[in-house]
Scaffold this motif. Structure first.
Motif, PDB file in Angstrom:
ATOM      1  N   LEU A  99       0.805  -1.229   0.000  1.00 17.59           N
ATOM      2  CA  LEU A  99       0.000   0.000   0.000  1.00 17.59           C
ATOM      3  C   LEU A  99       0.834   1.274   0.000  1.00 17.59           C
ATOM      4  O   LEU A  99       0.492   2.250  -0.682  1.00 17.59           O
ATOM      5  CB  LEU A  99      -0.915   0.031   1.233  1.00 17.59           C
ATOM      6  CG  LEU A  99      -2.148  -0.843   1.191  1.00 17.59           C
ATOM      7  CD1 LEU A  99      -2.815  -0.883   2.561  1.00 17.59           C
ATOM      8  CD2 LEU A  99      -3.121  -0.346   0.127  1.00 17.59           C
ATOM      9  N   PHE A 100       1.924   1.301   0.779  1.00 17.15           N
ATOM     10  CA  PHE A 100       2.578   2.574   1.070  1.00 17.15           C
ATOM     11  C   PHE A 100       4.011   2.728   0.561  1.00 17.15           C
ATOM     12  O   PHE A 100       4.534   3.836   0.565  1.00 17.15           O
ATOM     13  CB  PHE A 100       2.588   2.815   2.593  1.00 17.15           C
ATOM     14  CG  PHE A 100       1.224   2.819   3.197  1.00 17.15           C
ATOM     15  CD1 PHE A 100       0.282   3.776   2.852  1.00 17.15           C
ATOM     16  CD2 PHE A 100       0.852   1.842   4.101  1.00 17.15           C
ATOM     17  CE1 PHE A 100      -0.984   3.781   3.410  1.00 17.15           C
ATOM     18  CE2 PHE A 100      -0.412   1.835   4.671  1.00 17.15           C
ATOM     19  CZ  PHE A 100      -1.337   2.806   4.325  1.00 17.15           C
ATOM     20  N   ALA A 101       4.655   1.657   0.147  1.00 18.43           N
ATOM     21  CA  ALA A 101       6.080   1.746  -0.206  1.00 18.43           C
ATOM     22  C   ALA A 101       6.283   2.431  -1.555  1.00 18.43           C
ATOM     23  O   ALA A 101       5.366   2.543  -2.367  1.00 18.43           O
ATOM     24  CB  ALA A 101       6.698   0.346  -0.229  1.00 18.43           C
ATOM     25  N   ARG A 102       7.516   2.843  -1.768  1.00 19.45           N
ATOM     26  CA  ARG A 102       7.880   3.438  -3.056  1.00 19.45           C
ATOM     27  C   ARG A 102       7.734   2.381  -4.146  1.00 19.45           C
ATOM     28  O   ARG A 102       7.768   1.180  -3.890  1.00 19.45           O
ATOM     29  CB  ARG A 102       9.297   3.998  -2.999  1.00 19.45           C
ATOM     30  CG  ARG A 102      10.353   2.964  -2.821  1.00 19.45           C
ATOM     31  CD  ARG A 102      11.692   3.602  -2.435  1.00 19.45           C
ATOM     32  NE  ARG A 102      12.333   2.778  -1.437  1.00 19.45           N
ATOM     33  CZ  ARG A 102      13.259   1.872  -1.715  1.00 19.45           C
ATOM     34  NH1 ARG A 102      13.674   1.709  -2.944  1.00 19.45           N
ATOM     35  NH2 ARG A 102      13.782   1.146  -0.754  1.00 19.45           N
ATOM     36  N   ASN A 103       7.600   2.844  -5.353  1.00 20.30           N
ATOM     37  CA  ASN A 103       7.383   1.957  -6.496  1.00 20.30           C
ATOM     38  C   ASN A 103       8.702   1.283  -6.877  1.00 20.30           C
ATOM     39  O   ASN A 103       9.421   1.745  -7.745  1.00 20.30           O
ATOM     40  CB  ASN A 103       6.806   2.732  -7.670  1.00 20.30           C
ATOM     41  CG  ASN A 103       6.344   1.812  -8.767  1.00 20.30           C
ATOM     42  OD1 ASN A 103       6.070   0.642  -8.531  1.00 20.30           O
ATOM     43  ND2 ASN A 103       6.269   2.331  -9.978  1.00 20.30           N
ATOM     44  N   SER A 104       8.985   0.195  -6.179  1.00 17.23           N
ATOM     45  CA  SER A 104      10.199  -0.580  -6.386  1.00 17.23           C
ATOM     46  C   SER A 104       9.882  -2.012  -5.976  1.00 17.23           C
ATOM     47  O   SER A 104       8.933  -2.250  -5.231  1.00 17.23           O
ATOM     48  CB  SER A 104      11.317   0.005  -5.517  1.00 17.23           C
ATOM     49  OG  SER A 104      12.506  -0.720  -5.688  1.00 17.23           O
ATOM     50  N   ALA A 109      13.566 -11.563   3.523  1.00 23.26           N
ATOM     51  CA  ALA A 109      12.938 -11.950   4.789  1.00 23.26           C
ATOM     52  C   ALA A 109      13.065 -10.879   5.864  1.00 23.26           C
ATOM     53  O   ALA A 109      12.587 -11.075   6.971  1.00 23.26           O
ATOM     54  CB  ALA A 109      13.555 -13.259   5.290  1.00 23.26           C
ATOM     55  N   SER A 110      13.671  -9.743   5.554  1.00 20.75           N
ATOM     56  CA  SER A 110      13.916  -8.764   6.612  1.00 20.75           C
ATOM     57  C   SER A 110      12.631  -8.183   7.189  1.00 20.75           C
ATOM     58  O   SER A 110      12.568  -7.894   8.385  1.00 20.75           O
ATOM     59  CB  SER A 110      14.848  -7.655   6.140  1.00 20.75           C
ATOM     60  OG  SER A 110      14.325  -6.997   5.016  1.00 20.75           O
ATOM     61  N   PHE A 150      16.051   1.009  10.293  1.00 14.61           N
ATOM     62  CA  PHE A 150      15.013   2.015  10.055  1.00 14.61           C
ATOM     63  C   PHE A 150      15.576   3.258   9.364  1.00 14.61           C
ATOM     64  O   PHE A 150      14.832   4.178   9.039  1.00 14.61           O
ATOM     65  CB  PHE A 150      14.331   2.419  11.367  1.00 14.61           C
ATOM     66  CG  PHE A 150      13.597   1.293  12.037  1.00 14.61           C
ATOM     67  CD1 PHE A 150      12.671   0.529  11.343  1.00 14.61           C
ATOM     68  CD2 PHE A 150      13.839   0.983  13.357  1.00 14.61           C
ATOM     69  CE1 PHE A 150      12.000  -0.519  11.959  1.00 14.61           C
ATOM     70  CE2 PHE A 150      13.166  -0.050  13.989  1.00 14.61           C
ATOM     71  CZ  PHE A 150      12.249  -0.805  13.280  1.00 14.61           C
ATOM     72  N   ILE A 151      16.877   3.289   9.167  1.00 10.47           N
ATOM     73  CA  ILE A 151      17.535   4.409   8.481  1.00 10.47           C
ATOM     74  C   ILE A 151      17.550   4.091   6.989  1.00 10.47           C
ATOM     75  O   ILE A 151      18.062   3.038   6.584  1.00 10.47           O
ATOM     76  CB  ILE A 151      18.969   4.608   9.009  1.00 10.47           C
ATOM     77  CG1 ILE A 151      18.948   4.939  10.500  1.00 10.47           C
ATOM     78  CG2 ILE A 151      19.691   5.695   8.208  1.00 10.47           C
ATOM     79  CD1 ILE A 151      20.309   4.927  11.166  1.00 10.47           C
ATOM     80  N   ILE A 156      18.049  -0.919  -0.096  1.00  7.91           N
ATOM     81  CA  ILE A 156      17.433  -1.684   0.986  1.00  7.91           C
ATOM     82  C   ILE A 156      16.018  -1.164   1.202  1.00  7.91           C
ATOM     83  O   ILE A 156      15.783   0.041   1.232  1.00  7.91           O
ATOM     84  CB  ILE A 156      18.260  -1.575   2.285  1.00  7.91           C
ATOM     85  CG1 ILE A 156      19.607  -2.254   2.072  1.00  7.91           C
ATOM     86  CG2 ILE A 156      17.520  -2.203   3.461  1.00  7.91           C
ATOM     87  CD1 ILE A 156      20.556  -2.163   3.229  1.00  7.91           C
ATOM     88  N   SER A 157      15.082  -2.074   1.366  1.00 10.33           N
ATOM     89  CA  SER A 157      13.686  -1.694   1.555  1.00 10.33           C
ATOM     90  C   SER A 157      13.431  -1.332   3.019  1.00 10.33           C
ATOM     91  O   SER A 157      12.990  -2.167   3.814  1.00 10.33           O
ATOM     92  CB  SER A 157      12.758  -2.835   1.128  1.00 10.33           C
ATOM     93  OG  SER A 157      11.419  -2.501   1.412  1.00 10.33           O
ATOM     94  N   VAL A 158      13.692  -0.084   3.357  1.00  9.52           N
ATOM     95  CA  VAL A 158      13.400   0.379   4.713  1.00  9.52           C
ATOM     96  C   VAL A 158      11.901   0.281   4.987  1.00  9.52           C
ATOM     97  O   VAL A 158      11.476   0.075   6.115  1.00  9.52           O
ATOM     98  CB  VAL A 158      13.948   1.805   4.947  1.00  9.52           C
ATOM     99  CG1 VAL A 158      13.170   2.837   4.142  1.00  9.52           C
ATOM    100  CG2 VAL A 158      13.938   2.165   6.420  1.00  9.52           C
TER     101      VAL A 158
END
Length: 185
Positions: A99-104, A109-110, A150-151, A156-158
């Motif tokens: 729903l909210f992540a950037r288009n990537s 498993a993180s 979280f940085i 990396i998919s923060v």
């Protein structure tokens, strides 16, 4: 007997991740398109598949130890509870990424790892038992470095880290807040 079964399930999931990575490598990363691609219909399949997909062996190897250890700590409540927690964290966290992540493309498993970690921490709050507090302290001491996830870091998919962490807290609340409410009366 239960301890052996829990370990076999967790190691089987880790083995599936490894086999998927071998297949992915042999097919020039052709499987990664099954990850989460936000706000696309095909990206919904990633809610189930993304935790098993990794971009490289280094990515997989960085995820396997915390996955196995945090899974083991969650499974101390029983195999059924572990399966429910892992599925709910994957679906809720993956849904938030969708729903909210950037288009990537979001894989790995993180998100599940962050969810298992925060589940253990939040569970201690809701259960308020010595056992859950000790498990939370082990998780916190062993994996306090996850806070650096979280940085935002390129590649990396923060978003997966944040969504997984939020999902872990929600799952702990769903599974343990009733006992908290009963003790308040």
């Amino acid at each position: 007997m239960e301890t052996g079964k829990r370990l076999r399930v967790i190691l089987a999931l880790a083995a599936i991740m490894a086999v998927v990575q071998v297949l992915n490598t042999l097919t020039a990363n052709s499987l990664v398109h099954h990850g989460i691609l936000p706000r696309t219909l095909s990206g919904l399949q990633g809610l189930i598949f993304a935790p098993f997909l990794h971009g490289s062996f280094a990515h997989l190897l960085s995820n396997l130890p915390p996955f196995i250890i945090l899974s083991w700590l969650v499974s101390t409540e029983g195999l059924g509870r572990y399966v429910r927690v892992a599925l709910l964290v994957s679906i809720l966290g993956g849904g938030m990424v969708w729903l909210f992540a950037r288009n990537s493309l979001h894989i790995g498993a993180s998100g599940l790892i962050f969810g298992l970690w925060t589940y253990l921490l939040a569970r201690a709050w809701y259960q308020r038992s010595i056992a859950s507090l000790l498990v939370a302290l082990v998780a916190l001491a062993g994996y306090s470095g996850l806070v650096f996830g979280f940085i935002p870091t390129p590649g990396i998919s923060v978003e997966s880290h944040i969504a997984g962490a939020v999902a872990g807290c929600i799952v702990a609340w769903l599974m343990h807040s009733k006992s908290l409410l009963e003790t308040a009366h």
